[in-house]
Write a protein that holds these residues in place. Structure first.
Motif, short mmCIF file in Angstrom:
data_model
loop_
_atom_site.label_atom_id
_atom_site.label_comp_id
_atom_site.label_asym_id
_atom_site.label_seq_id
_atom_site.Cartn_x
_atom_site.Cartn_y
_atom_site.Cartn_z
N LYS A 383 0.86 -1.19 0.00
CA LYS A 383 0.00 0.00 0.00
C LYS A 383 0.89 1.23 0.00
N GLN A 384 0.94 1.93 -1.12
CA GLN A 384 1.87 3.04 -1.24
C GLN A 384 1.45 4.26 -0.44
N GLU A 385 0.18 4.30 0.01
CA GLU A 385 -0.23 5.47 0.78
C GLU A 385 0.13 5.34 2.25
N LYS A 386 0.69 4.21 2.67
CA LYS A 386 1.05 4.03 4.07
C LYS A 386 2.49 3.55 4.18
N ALA A 387 3.20 4.13 5.13
CA ALA A 387 4.57 3.70 5.38
C ALA A 387 4.55 2.44 6.23
N SER A 388 5.52 1.58 6.01
CA SER A 388 5.65 0.38 6.84
C SER A 388 6.03 0.79 8.26
N ILE A 389 5.55 0.03 9.25
CA ILE A 389 5.99 0.29 10.62
C ILE A 389 6.65 -0.96 11.23
N VAL A 390 6.98 -1.93 10.38
CA VAL A 390 7.64 -3.14 10.86
C VAL A 390 9.09 -2.79 11.25
N PRO A 391 9.53 -3.17 12.43
CA PRO A 391 10.91 -2.85 12.84
C PRO A 391 11.91 -3.75 12.12
N LEU A 392 13.14 -3.28 12.05
CA LEU A 392 14.26 -4.05 11.50
C LEU A 392 14.02 -4.51 10.07
N SER A 393 13.32 -3.68 9.30
CA SER A 393 13.06 -4.03 7.90
C SER A 393 14.13 -3.43 7.01
N ILE A 394 14.30 -4.03 5.82
CA ILE A 394 15.23 -3.52 4.80
C ILE A 394 14.47 -3.45 3.48
N GLY A 395 14.37 -2.28 2.92
CA GLY A 395 13.65 -2.10 1.66
C GLY A 395 14.33 -2.81 0.50
N THR A 396 15.63 -2.56 0.35
CA THR A 396 16.43 -3.22 -0.69
C THR A 396 17.75 -3.66 -0.08
N HIS A 397 18.11 -4.92 -0.31
CA HIS A 397 19.35 -5.47 0.25
C HIS A 397 20.25 -5.90 -0.91
N ILE A 398 21.40 -5.24 -1.04
CA ILE A 398 22.37 -5.60 -2.08
C ILE A 398 23.47 -6.40 -1.41
N TYR A 399 23.34 -7.71 -1.52
CA TYR A 399 24.28 -8.61 -0.86
C TYR A 399 25.42 -9.02 -1.79
N GLY A 400 25.11 -9.09 -3.09
CA GLY A 400 26.11 -9.51 -4.07
C GLY A 400 27.05 -8.38 -4.44
N SER A 401 27.95 -8.66 -5.39
CA SER A 401 28.97 -7.70 -5.83
C SER A 401 28.88 -7.51 -7.35
N TYR A 402 29.54 -6.46 -7.82
CA TYR A 402 29.58 -6.13 -9.25
C TYR A 402 28.17 -6.01 -9.84
N ASN A 403 27.33 -5.24 -9.15
CA ASN A 403 25.96 -5.03 -9.62
C ASN A 403 25.69 -3.54 -9.81
N ASP A 404 24.93 -3.21 -10.84
CA ASP A 404 24.44 -1.85 -11.06
C ASP A 404 22.96 -1.83 -10.70
N VAL A 405 22.61 -1.12 -9.64
CA VAL A 405 21.25 -1.16 -9.11
C VAL A 405 20.65 0.24 -9.16
N THR A 406 19.50 0.37 -9.78
CA THR A 406 18.75 1.63 -9.79
C THR A 406 17.48 1.43 -8.96
N GLN A 407 17.35 2.21 -7.90
CA GLN A 407 16.19 2.10 -7.01
C GLN A 407 15.13 3.08 -7.47
N THR A 408 14.24 2.63 -8.34
CA THR A 408 13.18 3.48 -8.86
C THR A 408 11.98 3.51 -7.93
N GLY A 409 11.70 2.39 -7.28
CA GLY A 409 10.55 2.32 -6.38
C GLY A 409 10.78 3.06 -5.08
#
Length: 870
Positions: A383-409
């Motif tokens: 639901k884009q009209e509400k912010a998450s309130i879950v603790p210890l959350s990660i929206g995007t996790h880049i664990y690997g290497s040699y990646n080009d990541v564009t965060q559009t969302g």
């Protein structure tokens, strides 16, 4: 389709409501936006109605109710029943649980929320805990397992009762947890909430032990002995393959691989197979069956000597790493819980995770268009009209290497301790476009955190915000090792094992320089580009003493709100041949810095000292937009205007201004300030009015502007080099008395002894002097006299000022003086523009204009002379 700006507005509106309730078992429960109170379904009240910002995410109905057992006979009986074949510990430790113990309350609440579909209003699991300090005993959970050939074969009592199959009598009384710790090191039980990036320091983390043993308790264990797997297999065992074949009952290790034995599990090539974990490695492809997935990409597993399974992931909570900097499970571990049969919603804690790695020649490319906001139910969209309130959350996790990541969302959360984007790999490039907002407004939350690796690049063009209590917009920090920083500490260029040295297992030299892996032999972040807006309640940018950041390029229209603080530092060894970095605690050894092998053992110390600074570059732009910011692709930008509202503090920070105007509404305490053909305005708060730099370089056209209308002190500790074509602007009162104080405590180099100092006064005073030339002349004479008195002790002097500067804004006026008085002239925006020689085209245009005017005059005279107009 909803316009992007509308979506952003909706998200920001959702952030206004600070008190929301957590989702129940079937649907999300949100607060009444009228009353601000929580709404719950009538099945159970899972979370309390605490509204104060300093309260925690608390569970009313905990999944587990621990109790500590200290009686020797009771401990012996528990081990004989629930941990067959395992002797009870011989040395007891100290452990206590209760409402005041924040680590337990947090861990219990988060697990109860994650497994809320298994929470019952009337029953919880009463789990006995035993604290031990025996050497080499692990922290782990035990249980009484089913041996019958039925659906529960191989399951423990807790697992079968959670899944509600083959339920035994007294379903709430199963399991046994042993928390083992080293008494020399101690056990860290925080009085604050659990963090995603651990802060346990030199002690062992209790929260890590709780999450670790919980996994064993619910089924992450294996049924094998020294020769092979036993019957019945555990739920976890059924998901294991070796040599692309699934493990079966009574498999011998020697039958799986030739070199596979109990002491060499790395040779067994065990891999965990499950639809959910495999989807993480599928590059967006939906896995429908196990045959759809490449066996090469599955998560590898090994076992400890005590038989506990470990994921072969670097630094994660359920891994076998000697260095772990995760405060909670990563997504791979949560998906593994799903694969062994638990109905949990991992999307509430993780939006997108990238575990794959590219190569230098073939980089991974990801455009993340999905948003991470509030969820409603397990299978319903965000639901884009509400912010998450879950603790210890990660929206995007880049664990690997040699990646080009564009965060559009969009990422929007107000949960405690959340991280918008976490980067743990190396040589990744992260782009946050102009249209994207990363909003982490929960308490102790972070917008973007880079927590491991080297040579990552961040390009922030949009908004990154962490406006909650203790919020940090950009954090660069390895964190603590949950196993204790004494046991192993890692940071940029170093790996240190203090405890092994204290135990005389290795020498001091070995402990300070312990086999540094290549993936940390470089800056954590090589380049940070900021052209958007960065907002942090506590810090806009925080660089920990464990992390090195190379260049921070702040370009035109960038806005940074919050302090920029770096604790990174280093020193040259007494022999002058190597570099070290001191740890945050005197109980830890310093770490020797290791660089790529190509540099060799005999380091060029002056070269590396320059490489180890953090350069904040202002007033620049790319020469070639298609390339990265590098020394040969960086030129000055005279149109640049940068706004920084916050202090800039760091012993290894160099603030370098090459063009335009930069406003710093705060103080600076840094290594070097360099200004050329540009203006840097500094206006500290009334509480703190002293700025300090070790080195000041005021080059041609450089303007150090201290005219904020109040008194402040600027100290140069080591050396100052000031061009005769540069200027320092100081506040003065209406009589010409200098209010600010500039001190050169070291050497001062000024060609011909000239240090230009010019006054700054209020708009009203400028207006008054514009109509009174004699008063202005008297003001200027008094100002010059006082300036020369200050400079006399440095064998320097100032020339008569050519400008007046407004204290209300970044502009000034030219001043022309004679014996009759001083007259205020044209407006100017910077000293650099006012003192630059006119370009050649201006001269050519002027000459051409004069010629045209002369020709027109000749024609006009001839016409009038002939009497035509007369």
């Amino acid at each position: 389709m909803i316009h992007a700006k509308t979506v952003i507005a909706m998200v920001l509106c959702g952030l206004m409501y600070q008190h929301q309730a957590m989702a129940s078992s079937d649907s999300s429960t949100y607060p009444s936006q009228v009353s601000g109170h929580y709404q719950h379904n009538d099945i159970h009240r899972l979370f309390s109605d605490l509204k104060e910002s300093d309260k925690i995410f608390v569970s009313r109905n905990s999944l587990f109710k621990p109790y500590v057992v200290t009686d020797d006979n009771e401990i012996k009986e528990l081990f004989s029943i629930r941990a067959k074949g395992v002797n009870p510990p011989s040395q007891k430790g100290s452990l206590e649980f209760g409402p005041s113990k924040m680590t337990w309350v947090n861990a219990s609440s988060i697990l109860s929320f994650l497994f809320r579909k298994y929470v019952d209003d009337n029953q919880t699991f009463n789990v006995p805990f035993v604290a031990s300090t025996d050497r080499d005993r692990p922290s782990r959970a035990y249980d009484l397992h089913y041996n019958a050939s039925n659906l529960c074969s191989g399951m423990g009592g807790v697992e079968s009762n959670l899944k509600n199959v083959c339920v035994l009598n007294n379903r709430d009384n199963f399991g046994l947890v042993e928390i083992n710790y080293n008494p020399d090191i101690g056990l860290f039980s925080s009085t604050y909430r659990i963090r995603l990036l651990p802060e346990n320091g030199i002690q062992e983390s209790l929260s890590h032990k709780l999450f670790l043993t919980f996994a064993s308790l619910i089924g992450v264990y294996s049924n094998h002995n020294q020769s092979g797997f036993r019957s019945p297999l555990s739920t976890f065992d059924y998901h294991l393959t070796s040599n692309n074949a699934f493990i079966t009952e009574n498999n011998k290790f020697s039958d799986l691989q030739k070199k596979c034995d109990y002491d060499s599990f790395s040779s067994c090539h065990f891999k965990f197979v499950g639809e959910n974990t495999e989807n993480l490695l599928a590059d967006g492809k939906k896995i429908k069956s196990q045959n759809d997935f490449s066996s090469k990409k599955r998560f590898s597993v090994h076992f400890t000597k005590s038989g506990v399974p470990k994921f072969n992931l670097n630094n994660t909570l359920l891994s076998g790493s000697t260095y772990i900097n995760y405060g909670f499970y990563n997504q791979a571990e949560l998906e593994m819980f799903r694969d062994i049969g638990y109905n949990i919603n991992t999307s509430e804690f993780f939006g997108t995770s990238i575990y794959n790695s590219g190569t230098p020649e073939n980089r991974g490319v990801y455009n993340i268009t999905s948003s991470f906001t509030a969820t409603k139910g397990e299978l319903r969209p965000f639901k884009q009209e509400k912010a998450s309130i879950v603790p210890l959350s990660i929206g995007t996790h880049i664990y690997g290497s040699y990646n080009d990541v564009t965060q559009t969302g969009i990422i929007a959360s107000q949960g405690f301790g959340g991280i918008g984007i976490r980067v743990d790999g190396s040589r990744n490039r992260l782009v946050v476009p102009k249209s994207t907002s990363i909003i982490e407004n929960g308490e102790s939350a972070t917008g973007i955190a880079v927590t491991y690796g080297r040579n990552n690049i961040l390009d922030i063009r949009g908004d990154v915000e962490a406006s909650g209590v203790d919020g940090t917009a950009l954090r660069f920090d390895f964190g603590s090792n949950v196993l204790s920083d004494l046991k192993e500490f890692r940071g940029s260029y170093r790996r240190v094992r203090t405890y092994d040295y204290l135990q005389r297992k290795i020498s001091k030299d070995q402990a300070e320089s312990y086999n540094v892996p290549n993936n940390i032999r470089g800056p954590l972040v090589s380049t940070l580009n900021i052209s958007g807006k960065i907002t942090g309640k506590r810090y806009s940018i925080y660089i920990d003493d464990s992390a090195h950041v190379g260049d921070i390029n702040i370009t035109n229209k960038a806005k940074i709100y919050g302090d920029i603080v770096s604790k990174w530092n280093y020193f040259v060894a007494p022999d002058g041949k190597s570099l070290y970095s001191k740890a945050y605690s005197s109980k830890l050894l310093a770490g020797k810095l290791h660089f790529d092998a190509a540099y060799g053992e005999n380091l060029n110390i002056p070269f590396f000292i320059k490489k180890l600074a953090t350069n904040i570059n202002l007033g620049i732009k790319k020469k070639n937009k298609g390339r990265d910011f590098t020394s040969d692709n960086m030129i000055s930008d005279n149109k640049s205007h940068v706004e920084i509202k916050g202090n800039i503090i760091g012993k290894t920070i160099n603030l370098l201004s090459y063009g335009g105007m930069s406003d710093i509404i705060g103080l600076i305490n840094i290594n070097r300030l360099y200004i050329k053909d540009s203006s840097v305005f500094i206006a500290p708060s009334k509480a703190e009015t002293t700025s300090v730099v070790e080195i000041l370089d005021l080059n041609r056209g450089g303007q150090l502007d201290l005219t904020n209308g109040g008194s402040q002190t600027f100290i140069v500790k080591e050396k100052a080099s000031i061009s005769s074509n540069a200027v320092i602007c100081l506040d003065a009162d209406k009589d010409g008395t200098i209010i600010d104080d500039i001190k050169f405590e070291g050497s001062l180099f000024a060609p011909d002894g000239v240090v230009n100092i010019e006054p700054g006064i209020s708009y009203n005073d400028v207006k008054r002097y514009s109509s009174d030339p004699k008063a202005l002349l008297e003001f200027m004479n008094n100002f010059v006299r006082q300036a020369n008195q200050k400079l006399d002790k440095y064998n320097a002097y100032t020339r008569f000022p050519k400008h007046l500067w407004y204290t209300q804004g970044g502009m000034g006026r030219t001043v022309n003086c004679s014996s009759r008085g001083c007259y205020i002239g044209d407006f100017i925006n910077t000293y650099s523009n006012a003192t630059k020689p006119l370009p050649m085209w201006r001269y050519i245009l002027s000459i051409a204009g004069c010629i045209l005017m002369l020709a027109f005059s000749v024609v006009l005279v001839r016409k009038t002379g002939s009497g035509r107009y007369g």
